[in-house]
Motif scaffolding. Structure first.
Motif, PDB file in Angstrom:
ATOM      1  N   GLU A   1      64.058  87.530 -19.776  1.00 17.26           N
ATOM      2  CA  GLU A   1      65.113  86.833 -19.058  1.00 17.26           C
ATOM      3  C   GLU A   1      65.813  85.845 -19.974  1.00 17.26           C
ATOM      4  OE1 GLU A   1      65.850  84.245 -14.958  1.00 17.26           O
ATOM      5  OE2 GLU A   1      63.860  84.981 -15.471  1.00 17.26           O
ATOM      6  N   GLU A   2      67.115  86.049 -20.184  1.00 20.18           N
ATOM      7  CA  GLU A   2      67.906  85.158 -21.019  1.00 20.18           C
ATOM      8  C   GLU A   2      68.504  84.026 -20.190  1.00 20.18           C
ATOM      9  OE1 GLU A   2      68.890  89.446 -22.484  1.00 20.18           O
ATOM     10  OE2 GLU A   2      68.597  88.403 -20.576  1.00 20.18           O
ATOM     11  N   SER A   3      68.786  82.926 -20.868  1.00 19.61           N
ATOM     12  CA  SER A   3      69.470  81.805 -20.248  1.00 19.61           C
ATOM     13  C   SER A   3      70.179  81.006 -21.332  1.00 19.61           C
ATOM     14  CB  SER A   3      68.495  80.913 -19.480  1.00 19.61           C
ATOM     15  OG  SER A   3      67.527  80.353 -20.344  1.00 19.61           O
ATOM     16  N   GLY A   4      71.099  80.153 -20.921  1.00 18.74           N
ATOM     17  CA  GLY A   4      71.774  79.268 -21.854  1.00 18.74           C
ATOM     18  C   GLY A   4      73.205  79.639 -22.190  1.00 18.74           C
ATOM     19  N   GLY A   5      73.690  80.758 -21.683  1.00 14.38           N
ATOM     20  CA  GLY A   5      75.061  81.154 -21.948  1.00 14.38           C
ATOM     21  C   GLY A   5      76.047  80.277 -21.197  1.00 14.38           C
ATOM     22  N   GLY A   6      77.318  80.407 -21.566  1.00 18.53           N
ATOM     23  CA  GLY A   6      78.345  79.626 -20.905  1.00 18.53           C
ATOM     24  C   GLY A   6      79.630  79.609 -21.683  1.00 18.53           C
ATOM     25  N   LEU A   7      80.517  78.700 -21.300  1.00 14.27           N
ATOM     26  CA  LEU A   7      81.815  78.532 -21.947  1.00 14.27           C
ATOM     27  C   LEU A   7      81.758  77.362 -22.914  1.00 14.27           C
ATOM     28  CD1 LEU A   7      84.869  79.175 -22.175  1.00 14.27           C
ATOM     29  CD2 LEU A   7      85.214  77.618 -20.246  1.00 14.27           C
ATOM     30  N   VAL A   8      82.208  77.592 -24.143  1.00  9.42           N
ATOM     31  CA  VAL A   8      82.192  76.554 -25.163  1.00  9.42           C
ATOM     32  C   VAL A   8      83.456  76.655 -26.009  1.00  9.42           C
ATOM     33  CG1 VAL A   8      80.924  78.003 -26.800  1.00  9.42           C
ATOM     34  CG2 VAL A   8      80.811  75.507 -27.005  1.00  9.42           C
ATOM     35  N   GLN A   9      83.927  75.527 -26.523  1.00  7.59           N
ATOM     36  CA  GLN A   9      85.115  75.513 -27.363  1.00  7.59           C
ATOM     37  C   GLN A   9      84.798  75.972 -28.784  1.00  7.59           C
ATOM     38  OE1 GLN A   9      86.678  71.507 -27.120  1.00  7.59           O
ATOM     39  NE2 GLN A   9      87.828  71.972 -25.258  1.00  7.59           N
ATOM     40  N   PRO A  10      85.784  76.506 -29.490  1.00  4.85           N
ATOM     41  CA  PRO A  10      85.564  76.880 -30.891  1.00  4.85           C
ATOM     42  C   PRO A  10      85.021  75.701 -31.690  1.00  4.85           C
ATOM     43  CG  PRO A  10      87.638  77.765 -30.133  1.00  4.85           C
ATOM     44  CD  PRO A  10      87.142  76.858 -29.042  1.00  4.85           C
TER      45      PRO A  10
ATOM     46  N   GLY B   1      82.010  74.617 -31.353  1.00  2.00           N
ATOM     47  CA  GLY B   1      80.925  74.055 -30.583  1.00  2.00           C
ATOM     48  C   GLY B   1      79.612  74.772 -30.815  1.00  2.00           C
ATOM     49  N   SER B   2      78.587  74.338 -30.087  1.00  2.00           N
ATOM     50  CA  SER B   2      77.246  74.887 -30.229  1.00  2.00           C
ATOM     51  C   SER B   2      76.676  75.287 -28.880  1.00  2.00           C
ATOM     52  CB  SER B   2      76.312  73.868 -30.885  1.00  2.00           C
ATOM     53  OG  SER B   2      76.731  73.530 -32.191  1.00  2.00           O
ATOM     54  N   LEU B   3      75.738  76.204 -28.934  1.00  2.00           N
ATOM     55  CA  LEU B   3      75.078  76.687 -27.739  1.00  2.00           C
ATOM     56  C   LEU B   3      73.703  77.204 -28.138  1.00  2.00           C
ATOM     57  CD1 LEU B   3      76.266  76.789 -24.836  1.00  2.00           C
ATOM     58  CD2 LEU B   3      76.705  79.216 -25.213  1.00  2.00           C
TER      59      LEU B   3
ATOM     60  N   LYS C   1      75.356  84.657 -40.404  1.00  2.00           N
ATOM     61  CA  LYS C   1      74.533  83.950 -41.376  1.00  2.00           C
ATOM     62  C   LYS C   1      75.102  82.563 -41.657  1.00  2.00           C
ATOM     63  CE  LYS C   1      72.493  87.852 -43.877  1.00  2.00           C
ATOM     64  NZ  LYS C   1      72.419  88.579 -45.168  1.00  2.00           N
ATOM     65  N   GLY C   2      74.220  81.581 -41.652  1.00  2.00           N
ATOM     66  CA  GLY C   2      74.631  80.211 -41.892  1.00  2.00           C
ATOM     67  C   GLY C   2      75.081  79.480 -40.656  1.00  2.00           C
ATOM     68  N   ARG C   3      75.289  80.201 -39.558  1.00  2.00           N
ATOM     69  CA  ARG C   3      75.746  79.586 -38.317  1.00  2.00           C
ATOM     70  C   ARG C   3      74.707  79.691 -37.197  1.00  2.00           C
ATOM     71  NH1 ARG C   3      79.915  81.529 -35.596  1.00  2.00           N
ATOM     72  NH2 ARG C   3      79.667  83.688 -36.355  1.00  2.00           N
ATOM     73  N   PHE C   4      73.999  80.815 -37.154  1.00  2.00           N
ATOM     74  CA  PHE C   4      73.009  81.057 -36.099  1.00  2.00           C
ATOM     75  C   PHE C   4      71.596  80.972 -36.670  1.00  2.00           C
ATOM     76  CE2 PHE C   4      75.744  83.963 -33.146  1.00  2.00           C
ATOM     77  CZ  PHE C   4      76.750  83.016 -33.147  1.00  2.00           C
ATOM     78  N   THR C   5      70.656  80.560 -35.831  1.00  2.00           N
ATOM     79  CA  THR C   5      69.257  80.496 -36.221  1.00  2.00           C
ATOM     80  C   THR C   5      68.386  81.040 -35.097  1.00  2.00           C
ATOM     81  OG1 THR C   5      69.631  78.517 -37.579  1.00  2.00           O
ATOM     82  CG2 THR C   5      67.358  79.036 -36.992  1.00  2.00           C
TER      83      THR C   5
ATOM     84  N   VAL D   1      61.749  82.929 -27.144  1.00  2.00           N
ATOM     85  CA  VAL D   1      62.572  83.182 -28.313  1.00  2.00           C
ATOM     86  C   VAL D   1      63.901  82.467 -28.105  1.00  2.00           C
ATOM     87  CG1 VAL D   1      63.615  84.909 -29.808  1.00  2.00           C
ATOM     88  CG2 VAL D   1      61.483  85.410 -28.634  1.00  2.00           C
ATOM     89  N   TYR D   2      64.442  81.898 -29.184  1.00  2.00           N
ATOM     90  CA  TYR D   2      65.658  81.112 -29.083  1.00  2.00           C
ATOM     91  C   TYR D   2      66.699  81.583 -30.088  1.00  2.00           C
ATOM     92  CZ  TYR D   2      62.178  78.053 -26.942  1.00  2.00           C
ATOM     93  OH  TYR D   2      61.160  77.549 -26.174  1.00  2.00           O
ATOM     94  N   LEU D   3      67.943  81.324 -29.759  1.00  2.00           N
ATOM     95  CA  LEU D   3      69.042  81.565 -30.679  1.00  2.00           C
ATOM     96  C   LEU D   3      69.943  80.340 -30.652  1.00  2.00           C
ATOM     97  CD1 LEU D   3      70.364  83.626 -32.625  1.00  2.00           C
ATOM     98  CD2 LEU D   3      71.841  84.293 -30.706  1.00  2.00           C
ATOM     99  N   GLN D   4      69.893  79.556 -31.721  1.00  4.60           N
ATOM    100  CA  GLN D   4      70.765  78.401 -31.856  1.00  4.60           C
ATOM    101  C   GLN D   4      72.062  78.850 -32.507  1.00  4.60           C
ATOM    102  OE1 GLN D   4      70.304  75.068 -30.863  1.00  4.60           O
ATOM    103  NE2 GLN D   4      72.467  74.930 -31.422  1.00  4.60           N
ATOM    104  N   MET D   5      73.175  78.630 -31.836  1.00  2.00           N
ATOM    105  CA  MET D   5      74.472  79.074 -32.314  1.00  2.00           C
ATOM    106  C   MET D   5      75.349  77.860 -32.582  1.00  2.00           C
ATOM    107  SD  MET D   5      75.139  82.352 -29.812  1.00  2.00           S
ATOM    108  CE  MET D   5      75.252  81.331 -28.337  1.00  2.00           C
ATOM    109  N   ASN D   6      75.750  77.693 -33.833  1.00  2.00           N
ATOM    110  CA  ASN D   6      76.613  76.593 -34.237  1.00  2.00           C
ATOM    111  C   ASN D   6      77.924  77.132 -34.791  1.00  2.00           C
ATOM    112  OD1 ASN D   6      74.529  74.705 -33.637  1.00  2.00           O
ATOM    113  ND2 ASN D   6      73.671  74.949 -35.705  1.00  2.00           N
ATOM    114  N   SER D   7      78.904  76.257 -34.873  1.00  2.00           N
ATOM    115  CA  SER D   7      80.222  76.623 -35.403  1.00  2.00           C
ATOM    116  C   SER D   7      80.749  77.894 -34.758  1.00  2.00           C
ATOM    117  CB  SER D   7      80.145  76.788 -36.927  1.00  2.00           C
ATOM    118  OG  SER D   7      79.709  75.606 -37.552  1.00  2.00           O
TER     119      SER D   7
END
Length: 117
Positions: free
Chosen positions: A5-14, A16-18, A64-68, A78-84
């Motif tokens: 089960e995934e969670s954490g999605g949504g609307l974000v500005q360019p 931004g991070s999620l 690469k360099g933006r997601f972890t 399990v997590y996915l940190q999304m930046n930039s």
């Protein structure tokens, strides 16, 4: 019996991070590979990142360099940190698991990520 089960999605500005999360329930083996995939409208599903039980990771060149990607084996998370974030990151993101010694695949229902101003 296995459920993702995934969670954490949504609307974000360019720019931004999620952070996306994937919770795994049911009886599973620790010897598994977890991955994040995404599918944009009109495009095929693609691998974003994956991680094995020992912690080794790999990423698509586009992130690469933006997601972890990371995992907490004790919590079966399990997590996915999304930046930039960029508009081209807009897609439905899916969590996937497969066992090292098996052929079965398990998928979550997906969570929508929209990057827009």
């Amino acid at each position: 019996q296995v459920q993702l089960e995934e969670s954490g999605g949504g609307l974000v500005q360019p720019g931004g991070s999620l952070r996306l999360s994937c919770a795994v329930s049911g009886i599973t083996s620790r010897l598994n590979r977890m991955g994040w995939y995404r599918q944009a409208p009109g495009k095929q599903r693609e691998l974003v990142a994956d991680i094995i039980s020992g912690g080794a990771t790999n990423y698509a060149d586009s992130v690469k360099g933006r997601f972890t990607i990371s995992r907490d084996n004790a919590k079966n998370m399990v997590y996915l940190q999304m930046n930039s974030l960029k508009p081209e990151d807009t897609a439905v993101y899916y969590c996937k698991m497969n066992f090292i010694f098996g052929s079965s695949e398990y998928w979550g229902q997906g969570t929508q990520v929209t990057v827009s101003s």
